[in-house]
Design a protein around this motif. Structure first.
Motif, PDB file in Angstrom:
ATOM      1  N   TYR A  92       0.839  -1.206   0.000  1.00  0.00           N
ATOM      2  CA  TYR A  92       0.000   0.000   0.000  1.00  0.00           C
ATOM      3  C   TYR A  92       0.872   1.254   0.000  1.00  0.00           C
ATOM      4  CZ  TYR A  92      -2.836   3.703   2.157  1.00  0.00           C
ATOM      5  OH  TYR A  92      -3.444   4.901   2.454  1.00  0.00           O
ATOM      6  N   LEU A  93       1.934   1.261   0.843  1.00  0.00           N
ATOM      7  CA  LEU A  93       2.832   2.414   0.885  1.00  0.00           C
ATOM      8  C   LEU A  93       3.525   2.618  -0.467  1.00  0.00           C
ATOM      9  CD1 LEU A  93       4.512   2.026   4.400  1.00  0.00           C
ATOM     10  CD2 LEU A  93       2.708   3.624   3.741  1.00  0.00           C
ATOM     11  N   ALA A  94       3.884   1.510  -1.117  1.00  0.00           N
ATOM     12  CA  ALA A  94       4.547   1.608  -2.417  1.00  0.00           C
ATOM     13  C   ALA A  94       3.613   2.225  -3.467  1.00  0.00           C
ATOM     14  CB  ALA A  94       5.018   0.232  -2.876  1.00  0.00           C
ATOM     15  N   VAL A  95       2.375   1.785  -3.488  1.00  0.00           N
ATOM     16  CA  VAL A  95       1.427   2.277  -4.494  1.00  0.00           C
ATOM     17  C   VAL A  95       1.010   3.715  -4.221  1.00  0.00           C
ATOM     18  CG1 VAL A  95      -0.885   1.951  -5.454  1.00  0.00           C
ATOM     19  CG2 VAL A  95       0.580  -0.028  -5.016  1.00  0.00           C
ATOM     20  N   ARG A  96       0.755   4.052  -2.955  1.00  0.00           N
ATOM     21  CA  ARG A  96       0.248   5.382  -2.601  1.00  0.00           C
ATOM     22  C   ARG A  96       1.345   6.376  -2.271  1.00  0.00           C
ATOM     23  NH1 ARG A  96      -4.408   6.417  -0.011  1.00  0.00           N
ATOM     24  NH2 ARG A  96      -3.703   8.551  -0.505  1.00  0.00           N
ATOM     25  N   TYR A  97       2.616   5.988  -2.441  1.00  0.00           N
ATOM     26  CA  TYR A  97       3.723   6.826  -1.977  1.00  0.00           C
ATOM     27  C   TYR A  97       3.661   8.271  -2.489  1.00  0.00           C
ATOM     28  CZ  TYR A  97       8.376   8.625  -1.074  1.00  0.00           C
ATOM     29  OH  TYR A  97       9.411   9.410  -0.652  1.00  0.00           O
ATOM     30  N   PRO A  98       3.415   8.524  -3.787  1.00  0.00           N
ATOM     31  CA  PRO A  98       3.429   9.919  -4.265  1.00  0.00           C
ATOM     32  C   PRO A  98       2.458  10.817  -3.516  1.00  0.00           C
ATOM     33  CG  PRO A  98       3.454   8.399  -6.110  1.00  0.00           C
ATOM     34  CD  PRO A  98       3.184   7.580  -4.894  1.00  0.00           C
ATOM     35  N   ASP A  99       1.326  10.274  -3.063  1.00  0.00           N
ATOM     36  CA  ASP A  99       0.357  11.069  -2.299  1.00  0.00           C
ATOM     37  C   ASP A  99       0.727  11.128  -0.822  1.00  0.00           C
ATOM     38  OD1 ASP A  99      -1.208  11.446  -4.608  1.00  0.00           O
ATOM     39  OD2 ASP A  99      -2.160   9.489  -4.294  1.00  0.00           O
ATOM     40  N   LEU A 100       1.137  10.008  -0.261  1.00  0.00           N
ATOM     41  CA  LEU A 100       1.386   9.933   1.181  1.00  0.00           C
ATOM     42  C   LEU A 100       2.564  10.784   1.622  1.00  0.00           C
ATOM     43  CD1 LEU A 100       0.872   6.085   1.765  1.00  0.00           C
ATOM     44  CD2 LEU A 100      -0.714   7.939   2.303  1.00  0.00           C
ATOM     45  N   VAL A 101       3.597  10.895   0.764  1.00  0.00           N
ATOM     46  CA  VAL A 101       4.790  11.632   1.171  1.00  0.00           C
ATOM     47  C   VAL A 101       4.477  13.119   1.384  1.00  0.00           C
ATOM     48  CG1 VAL A 101       5.616  12.263  -1.139  1.00  0.00           C
ATOM     49  CG2 VAL A 101       7.268  11.835   0.698  1.00  0.00           C
ATOM     50  N   LEU A 102       3.389  13.603   0.835  1.00  0.00           N
ATOM     51  CA  LEU A 102       2.995  15.002   1.020  1.00  0.00           C
ATOM     52  C   LEU A 102       2.146  15.203   2.272  1.00  0.00           C
ATOM     53  CD1 LEU A 102       2.008  15.780  -2.697  1.00  0.00           C
ATOM     54  CD2 LEU A 102       4.196  16.238  -1.554  1.00  0.00           C
TER      55      LEU A 102
ATOM     56  N   ASN B 202       5.354  14.005  17.965  1.00  0.00           N
ATOM     57  CA  ASN B 202       4.065  13.330  18.076  1.00  0.00           C
ATOM     58  C   ASN B 202       4.181  11.936  17.453  1.00  0.00           C
ATOM     59  OD1 ASN B 202       1.423  12.618  16.475  1.00  0.00           O
ATOM     60  ND2 ASN B 202       0.767  13.903  18.196  1.00  0.00           N
ATOM     61  N   TRP B 203       3.648  10.921  18.103  1.00  0.00           N
ATOM     62  CA  TRP B 203       3.865   9.547  17.634  1.00  0.00           C
ATOM     63  C   TRP B 203       3.210   9.290  16.281  1.00  0.00           C
ATOM     64  CZ3 TRP B 203       0.065   5.943  16.646  1.00  0.00           C
ATOM     65  CH2 TRP B 203      -1.212   6.209  17.141  1.00  0.00           C
ATOM     66  N   GLN B 204       2.109   9.963  16.000  1.00  0.00           N
ATOM     67  CA  GLN B 204       1.459   9.760  14.708  1.00  0.00           C
ATOM     68  C   GLN B 204       2.323  10.344  13.578  1.00  0.00           C
ATOM     69  OE1 GLN B 204      -2.131  11.779  15.914  1.00  0.00           O
ATOM     70  NE2 GLN B 204      -3.305   9.860  15.901  1.00  0.00           N
ATOM     71  N   MET B 205       2.844  11.544  13.827  1.00  0.00           N
ATOM     72  CA  MET B 205       3.717  12.143  12.826  1.00  0.00           C
ATOM     73  C   MET B 205       4.997  11.326  12.657  1.00  0.00           C
ATOM     74  SD  MET B 205       6.374  14.244  11.814  1.00  0.00           S
ATOM     75  CE  MET B 205       7.004  15.098  13.238  1.00  0.00           C
ATOM     76  N   LEU B 206       5.539  10.825  13.789  1.00  0.00           N
ATOM     77  CA  LEU B 206       6.771  10.029  13.742  1.00  0.00           C
ATOM     78  C   LEU B 206       6.553   8.756  12.932  1.00  0.00           C
ATOM     79  CD1 LEU B 206       9.713   9.765  14.802  1.00  0.00           C
ATOM     80  CD2 LEU B 206       8.779   8.456  16.713  1.00  0.00           C
ATOM     81  N   SER B 207       5.407   8.105  13.084  1.00  0.00           N
ATOM     82  CA  SER B 207       5.116   6.878  12.345  1.00  0.00           C
ATOM     83  C   SER B 207       5.106   7.126  10.843  1.00  0.00           C
ATOM     84  CB  SER B 207       3.760   6.301  12.780  1.00  0.00           C
ATOM     85  OG  SER B 207       3.771   5.962  14.144  1.00  0.00           O
ATOM     86  N   GLY B 208       4.394   8.182  10.422  1.00  0.00           N
ATOM     87  CA  GLY B 208       4.351   8.502   8.999  1.00  0.00           C
ATOM     88  C   GLY B 208       5.715   8.920   8.462  1.00  0.00           C
ATOM     89  N   TYR B 209       6.443   9.705   9.250  1.00  0.00           N
ATOM     90  CA  TYR B 209       7.764  10.174   8.830  1.00  0.00           C
ATOM     91  C   TYR B 209       8.705   8.995   8.611  1.00  0.00           C
ATOM     92  CZ  TYR B 209      12.263  12.641   9.195  1.00  0.00           C
ATOM     93  OH  TYR B 209      13.516  13.126   8.972  1.00  0.00           O
ATOM     94  N   MET B 210       8.735   8.069   9.544  1.00  0.00           N
ATOM     95  CA  MET B 210       9.627   6.920   9.417  1.00  0.00           C
ATOM     96  C   MET B 210       9.248   6.035   8.236  1.00  0.00           C
ATOM     97  SD  MET B 210      12.049   7.022  11.538  1.00  0.00           S
ATOM     98  CE  MET B 210      12.511   7.985  12.961  1.00  0.00           C
ATOM     99  N   ALA B 211       7.961   5.972   7.921  1.00  0.00           N
ATOM    100  CA  ALA B 211       7.501   5.057   6.878  1.00  0.00           C
ATOM    101  C   ALA B 211       7.756   5.571   5.469  1.00  0.00           C
ATOM    102  CB  ALA B 211       6.014   4.762   7.061  1.00  0.00           C
ATOM    103  N   VAL B 212       7.638   6.882   5.233  1.00  0.00           N
ATOM    104  CA  VAL B 212       7.699   7.352   3.841  1.00  0.00           C
ATOM    105  C   VAL B 212       8.725   8.453   3.577  1.00  0.00           C
ATOM    106  CG1 VAL B 212       5.286   6.718   3.402  1.00  0.00           C
ATOM    107  CG2 VAL B 212       5.822   9.041   4.171  1.00  0.00           C
TER     108      VAL B 212
END
Length: 640
Positions: A93-103, A162-172
């Motif tokens: 899912y992260l691979a497919v949605r990466y262009p949107d999620l990284v923003l 913030n743990w939510q921001m940290l999770s997204g930051y580490m992932a993408v």
């Protein structure tokens, strides 16, 4: 041990599925290296490839690695199958949605932080299964710091996240698990591991062992020298000192013991030779490629800088092997145990693959992964036609190299992804700057003090970690402090790599030495202490090239040539002092004289004002002592 009653995926089905996943990892890496995505008209972010490869890696880890290390299972439990599927879906899912999620990192939407949190948990659990708890505990400490950095006192205080921001930051984010270490591992490292696996399948590793035996077996202590040469050759393309010990030590250690060496010394020299392979170009445990990226330097420049220190390391080890053999009266390997020259000559085609690799890297300036793939193709082609050792691999075996490679890179890809946690925390919290400042302050602004402190930190942090993990951690934490005090950047990175790798042979946690001790059935601590003596050069040479970059080929040609000559002389003299033998046994006074002359000769002329006199005095004193011993013992009674 699994009692076989748990429901899950049968062993046969799990093996087939694992082979497919492993082969896909390699095929994705090859496709990217050869730019197939452009041929197909696809416009992809590199991070999309890395996420896809990590999805396959995490799934493969749960299918092949039991929850309890070394446990035996007859089927893959249903919960491991579920974790494998969860890893594939989440990272896919992260691979497919990466262009949107990284923003969306700072917006913290659930469609980012939820898969990000799942990814962190899955990667850490897969890493635990692959490498044990050591690296996992370090990464958890960094993540906790990212969440609670504001409670730390003084210079260690950081910005809490913030743990939510940290999770997204580490992932993408490109500074997280899909960052630079993963970039290198997913492309360059996979290609070189494929080349190494093909060498093994086609008999290349046997050829190198036979060639080492043919070249060194006729000299005194030939078995020890064979271990040094074979382990150095194999280790230069291997990604793990411990794997190198296990892979070559099962052959070399019994051979050395059979010649009459004490078990702990047989194990020690194998451990030191295997560890040195991680410092020897072209691969350097995969750290060479990452070092080039960190320093924004051509890969060829990193290789050239690392070459002389690595050669001096092996010169010191080789001389000690020779002198130990002379001291113990160990002769050459019997002629009947030697491979035939005609047989070894049949493996000359393996040299062609290495020639292609070197030519493409240094003359054609190919990307390392593309050069490795072309070399692998040449190796596969010549082996299909010529073979070695009476065997010629078939097409099925060569295709099997893809799945074997995929399995072999699981550890490295997981370590690389996990290294992104460390880099991400350092960037997002400001810890990198704080640690650099703290190390410089503790070192008192003195380069010598900082070098000693850094060496200790590198050895402690490196304990129990694989080569790539050691380098990434130390390059991020320690190297910036050395650069801050004016050390040449490439010298600083090589310095931390050397002392990080010395954790492999430095007690109390000397993994390479202890692995060799297990094979030799020798006392672990005695093996570790002997390994420190055999590997003494790696504790000294990094300090020298920090003060004088001539040893990493930076400077005027005359200065470089002088440094190489005097350093080789110094290595020889100190090695003789440690062995207590030159042409014959050395008295305590002579040992001290050899050691003093060697240390003086080792110091490069450019290290400090008047350093040329240190070189001249050491070289003259050493030459005089050597001449004295040669005249005193004209015939040592053995080949050298």
């Amino acid at each position: 041990m699994d009692n076989g009653k748990a429901s899950g995926l049968p062993e046969g089905a799990a093996r087939v599925l694992s082979d497919v996943l492993a082969a896909l990892i390699v095929l994705l890496a090859m496709g990217w290296a050869l730019s197939f995505q452009r041929t197909l008209g696809l416009s992809l972010y590199p991070q999309q490839l890395f996420a896809a490869m990590l999805a396959l890696t995490v799934a493969l880890a749960f299918l092949t690695l039991p929850g309890r290390r070394l446990a035996v299972r007859r089927c893959v439990p249903w919960y491991d199958v579920a974790l494998a599927v969860l890893g594939l879906v989440t990272l896919g899912y992260l691979a497919v949605r990466y262009p949107d999620l990284v923003l969306m990192i700072f917006a913290r939407p659930p469609e980012l932080w939820l898969p990000g949190a799942i990814t962190i948990v899955l990667v850490l659990e897969a890493l635990r299964r692959a490498t044990g708890w050591a690296l996992v505990v370090i990464i958890l400490a960094f993540l906790l710091y990212a969440l609670f950095g504001d409670v730390f006192p003084g210079r260690l205080q950081g910005r809490a996240q913030n743990w939510q921001m940290l999770s997204g930051y580490m992932a993408v984010d490109s500074n997280g698990i899909l960052g630079l270490p993963m970039s290198v591992a997913a492309t360059v490292v996979v290609a070189f591991i494929l080349f190494g696996v093909l060498l093994e399948i086609t008999g290349g590793t046997l050829f190198f062992t036979d060639a080492a035996m043919l070249g060194m077996g006729r000299f005194r202590g030939g078995s020890m020298k064979i271990a040094v040469l074979a382990s150095g050759l194999f280790g230069s393309i291997s990604g793990s000192a411990v794997a190198n010990v296990v892979g070559t030590g099962v052959v070399t250690i019994p051979m050395i013991k059979k010649d009459g060496y004490p078990a702990h010394k047989a194990a020690a020299i194998e451990a030191v030779a295997s560890t040195g392979g991680q410092l020897m170009p072209p691969v350097m445990g995969a750290s060479a490629f990452l070092m080039a990226e960190f320093l924004a330097l051509p890969y060829s420049q990193v290789v050239l800088a690392a070459l002389v220190p690595a050669v001096l390391y092996y010169v010191a080890l080789f001389i000690q092997a020779d002198l130990e053999a002379a001291r113990l009266g160990i002769r050459a390997i019997p002629a009947e145990d030697m491979p035939k020259a005609r047989q070894v000559a049949r493996g000359a085609h393996f040299a062609l693959a290495f020639g292609v690799l070197i030519y493409l890297l240094f003359w054609q300036r190919y990307q390392p992964e593309r050069a490795a793939l072309w070399a692998a193709l040449v190796l596969a082609g010549t082996s299909l036609v010529l073979g070695y050792g009476g065997t010629r691999p078939g097409l099925r075996a060569l295709f099997g190299a893809f799945s074997r490679t995929g399995r072999a890179v699981v550890d490295i890809l997981l370590i690389s992804a996990a290294s992104g946690f460390v880099i991400g925390v350092l960037n997002i919290t400001g810890l990198s700057f704080n640690l650099t400042y703290l190390l410089v302050q503790v070192g008192g602004g003195s380069l010598i003090g900082l070098l000693l402190l850094s060496a200790l930190v590198c050895i402690v942090l490196g304990m129990g970690l694989p080569t790539l993990g050691v380098y990434v951690l130390l390059a991020a934490l320690v190297a910036p402090a050395l650069i801050q005090l004016g050390v040449e950047p490439i010298a600083a990175h090589l310095y931390v790599l050397y002392f990080g790798m010395m954790s492999m042979i430095t007690p109390p946690i000397a993994l390479a030495a202890f692995a060799a001790a297990t094979i030799a059935r020798a006392p672990a601590m005695a093996t570790g202490l002997a390994a420190m003596r055999f590997g003494w050069a790696a504790y000294v040479i990094p300090v020298l090239f920090v003060f004088s970059p001539t040893l990493i080929l930076k400077g005027a040609p005359f200065d470089i040539a002088l440094a190489l000559v005097t350093a080789t002389m110094g290595v020889w003299l100190v090695s003789a002092a440690l062995a207590g033998f030159f042409r014959g046994p050395l008295s305590p006074g002579l040992r001290a004289g050899f050691a003093l002359a060697g240390l003086l000769a080792l110091v490069p002329a450019e290290a400090f004002a008047g350093g040329i006199w240190s070189d001249l005095v050491g070289t003259a004193l050493g030459a005089g002592l050597m001449l004295r011993e040669t005249l005193r013992v004209p015939d040592p009674g053995a080949q050298t």
